[in-house]
Design a protein around this motif. Sequence first.
Motif, short mmCIF file in Angstrom:
data_model
loop_
_atom_site.label_atom_id
_atom_site.label_comp_id
_atom_site.label_asym_id
_atom_site.label_seq_id
_atom_site.Cartn_x
_atom_site.Cartn_y
_atom_site.Cartn_z
N SER A 1 0.83 -1.20 0.00
CA SER A 1 0.00 0.00 0.00
C SER A 1 0.87 1.25 0.00
O SER A 1 0.41 2.34 -0.33
CB SER A 1 -0.95 -0.01 1.19
OG SER A 1 -0.25 -0.10 2.40
N ARG B 1 -3.15 11.06 -3.19
CA ARG B 1 -3.96 11.18 -4.42
C ARG B 1 -4.30 9.80 -4.95
O ARG B 1 -3.47 8.90 -4.98
CB ARG B 1 -3.21 11.96 -5.49
CG ARG B 1 -3.00 13.41 -5.13
CD ARG B 1 -2.16 14.11 -6.16
NE ARG B 1 -0.83 13.49 -6.17
CZ ARG B 1 0.08 13.70 -7.10
NH1 ARG B 1 -0.18 14.49 -8.12
NH2 ARG B 1 1.26 13.11 -7.04
N GLY B 2 -5.53 9.62 -5.35
CA GLY B 2 -5.97 8.35 -5.92
C GLY B 2 -6.17 7.25 -4.89
O GLY B 2 -6.45 6.12 -5.25
N ASN B 3 -6.03 7.58 -3.61
CA ASN B 3 -6.22 6.58 -2.55
C ASN B 3 -7.70 6.26 -2.46
O ASN B 3 -8.51 7.13 -2.18
CB ASN B 3 -5.69 7.12 -1.22
CG ASN B 3 -5.75 6.12 -0.11
OD1 ASN B 3 -6.76 5.47 0.11
ND2 ASN B 3 -4.66 6.01 0.62
N GLY B 4 -8.03 5.01 -2.69
CA GLY B 4 -9.43 4.58 -2.70
C GLY B 4 -9.99 4.26 -1.33
O GLY B 4 -11.14 3.84 -1.22
N GLY B 5 -9.20 4.44 -0.27
CA GLY B 5 -9.69 4.14 1.07
C GLY B 5 -9.21 2.78 1.53
O GLY B 5 -8.14 2.32 1.16
N GLY B 6 -10.02 2.14 2.34
CA GLY B 6 -9.64 0.82 2.85
C GLY B 6 -9.97 0.70 4.33
O GLY B 6 -11.01 1.15 4.77
N ASN C 1 -1.20 4.22 -1.60
CA ASN C 1 -2.23 3.91 -2.58
C ASN C 1 -3.58 3.59 -1.96
O ASN C 1 -4.62 3.87 -2.54
CB ASN C 1 -1.81 2.72 -3.45
CG ASN C 1 -0.77 3.11 -4.46
OD1 ASN C 1 -0.68 4.25 -4.87
ND2 ASN C 1 0.05 2.15 -4.85
N ARG C 2 -3.56 2.92 -0.81
CA ARG C 2 -4.79 2.51 -0.13
C ARG C 2 -4.42 2.17 1.31
O ARG C 2 -3.25 2.05 1.64
CB ARG C 2 -5.42 1.31 -0.81
CG ARG C 2 -4.61 0.04 -0.67
CD ARG C 2 -5.18 -1.12 -1.46
NE ARG C 2 -4.33 -2.28 -1.38
CZ ARG C 2 -3.12 -2.40 -1.88
NH1 ARG C 2 -2.60 -1.37 -2.52
NH2 ARG C 2 -2.43 -3.49 -1.76
N SER D 1 -4.44 -0.67 3.70
CA SER D 1 -4.57 -2.12 3.88
C SER D 1 -4.15 -2.48 5.30
O SER D 1 -3.79 -1.61 6.09
CB SER D 1 -3.70 -2.87 2.87
OG SER D 1 -2.33 -2.73 3.21
#
Length: 74
Positions: free
Chosen positions: A5, A52-57, A22-23, A25
């Motif tokens: 991540s 930026r572009g982190n989709g969560g998690g 990135n996310r 995890s």
Amino acid sequence: IEVPSVPYGFKIAPDVGYVKINRFSSRTARELRAALKQLKKEGMQKLVLDLRGNGGGYLEQAVTVADQFLEKAL
């Protein structure tokens, strides 16, 4: 296949580090601590944390990451 991540962390100036998340995890906080430890060894005093572009998690991982940078409330 394990996908980190925190895919990378490096210095962008003599005292400035850059870390990409990135996310969030199950390993994000641990990966971030390792990246920050290495960058501090290399002389980092300032940080650019790229979300930026982190989709969560995982919410608990996001909170743990935030706790590394925020002061505890009274």
